[in-house]
Design a protein around this motif. Structure first.
Motif, PDB file in Angstrom:
ATOM      1  N   ASP A  36      -6.762   4.640   1.471  1.00  0.00           N
ATOM      2  CA  ASP A  36      -6.802   3.403   0.943  1.00  0.00           C
ATOM      3  C   ASP A  36      -5.281   2.984   0.735  1.00  0.00           C
ATOM      4  N   LEU A  37      -5.009   1.572   0.483  1.00  0.00           N
ATOM      5  CA  LEU A  37      -3.768   1.102   0.502  1.00  0.00           C
ATOM      6  C   LEU A  37      -2.961   1.628  -0.551  1.00  0.00           C
ATOM      7  N   GLY A  38      -3.553   1.962  -1.856  1.00  0.00           N
ATOM      8  CA  GLY A  38      -2.741   2.371  -2.975  1.00  0.00           C
ATOM      9  C   GLY A  38      -2.063   3.945  -2.652  1.00  0.00           C
ATOM     10  N   SER A  39      -2.977   4.466  -2.029  1.00  0.00           N
ATOM     11  CA  SER A  39      -2.430   6.003  -1.716  1.00  0.00           C
ATOM     12  C   SER A  39      -1.453   5.876  -0.522  1.00  0.00           C
ATOM     13  N   ALA A  40      -1.695   5.142   0.534  1.00  0.00           N
ATOM     14  CA  ALA A  40      -0.612   5.029   1.536  1.00  0.00           C
ATOM     15  C   ALA A  40       0.518   4.631   1.058  1.00  0.00           C
ATOM     16  N   ASN A  41       0.641   3.602   0.155  1.00  0.00           N
ATOM     17  CA  ASN A  41       1.788   3.094  -0.400  1.00  0.00           C
ATOM     18  C   ASN A  41       2.536   4.043  -1.282  1.00  0.00           C
ATOM     19  N   GLN A  42       1.705   4.983  -2.049  1.00  0.00           N
ATOM     20  CA  GLN A  42       2.349   6.112  -2.864  1.00  0.00           C
ATOM     21  C   GLN A  42       2.820   7.348  -1.963  1.00  0.00           C
ATOM     22  N   ALA A  43       2.283   7.213  -0.685  1.00  0.00           N
ATOM     23  CA  ALA A  43       2.837   8.350   0.315  1.00  0.00           C
ATOM     24  C   ALA A  43       3.933   7.738   1.320  1.00  0.00           C
ATOM     25  N   SER A  44       4.505   6.429   1.003  1.00  0.00           N
ATOM     26  CA  SER A  44       5.410   6.083   1.981  1.00  0.00           C
ATOM     27  C   SER A  44       6.348   6.743   2.366  1.00  0.00           C
ATOM     28  N   ASP A  45       6.837   7.997   1.731  1.00  0.00           N
ATOM     29  CA  ASP A  45       7.778   8.898   2.657  1.00  0.00           C
ATOM     30  C   ASP A  45       7.104   9.946   3.216  1.00  0.00           C
ATOM     31  N   THR A  46       5.862   9.709   3.515  1.00  0.00           N
ATOM     32  CA  THR A  46       5.055  10.891   4.365  1.00  0.00           C
ATOM     33  C   THR A  46       4.518  10.045   5.720  1.00  0.00           C
ATOM     34  N   VAL A  47       3.936   8.979   5.291  1.00  0.00           N
ATOM     35  CA  VAL A  47       3.234   8.290   6.229  1.00  0.00           C
ATOM     36  C   VAL A  47       3.610   6.601   6.263  1.00  0.00           C
ATOM     37  N   THR A  48       3.221   6.058   7.312  1.00  0.00           N
ATOM     38  CA  THR A  48       3.817   4.755   7.458  1.00  0.00           C
ATOM     39  C   THR A  48       2.418   3.730   7.700  1.00  0.00           C
ATOM     40  N   ALA A  49       2.379   2.565   6.840  1.00  0.00           N
ATOM     41  CA  ALA A  49       1.151   1.880   7.088  1.00  0.00           C
ATOM     42  C   ALA A  49       1.632   0.832   8.202  1.00  0.00           C
TER      43      ALA A  49
END
Length: 123
Positions: A36-49
């Motif tokens: 989900d977008l919220g989780s991806a945004n919170q993990a922006s140092d780990t993954v890239t949307a």
């Protein structure tokens, strides 16, 4: 199908939680996952949307139909939906979990976006 536009010979891994998906994608070279977008945004140092057709994954672009990779989240209740506990839970979810940056209410989507998405689901 939505991202690569073709079948591939990728290894498919099913994981139990969003945290596990983000962790696995973040630690695996070339991996693609769905979160989900919220989780991806919170993990922006780990993954890239990823952008699709030059559009970033934002609630605003989903609502306008410009970011095509999204899903409808549903809540189901028993037939006794007038139960005060059920109503309280639905109110909690819609008031507390929903944010303007990670979720789009169906009523806020531009006309035609839902029907176009529904027709793609059948592909």
């Amino acid at each position: 199908r939505y991202v690569l536009q073709r079948p591939g010979n990728a290894q498919v891994i099913s994981l139990a939680s969003t945290f596990e998906v983000i962790s696995k994608v973040g630690s695996t070279m070339g991996a693609i996952g769905y979160a989900d977008l919220g989780s991806a945004n919170q993990a922006s140092d780990t993954v890239t949307a990823i952008n699709i057709n030059g559009n970033a994954p934002t609630a605003g672009l989903v609502g306008k139909g410009m970011y095509p990779f999204w899903a409808i989240e549903r809540m189901y209740t028993r037939t006794d939906s007038n139960n005060p506990l059920v109503s309280a839970f639905i109110t909690y979810v819609t008031d507390t979990i929903q944010t303007n940056t990670t979720f789009v209410r169906k009523g806020d989507m531009q006309p035609g976006v839902l029907s176009e998405h529904s027709s793609r689901e059948g592909e």
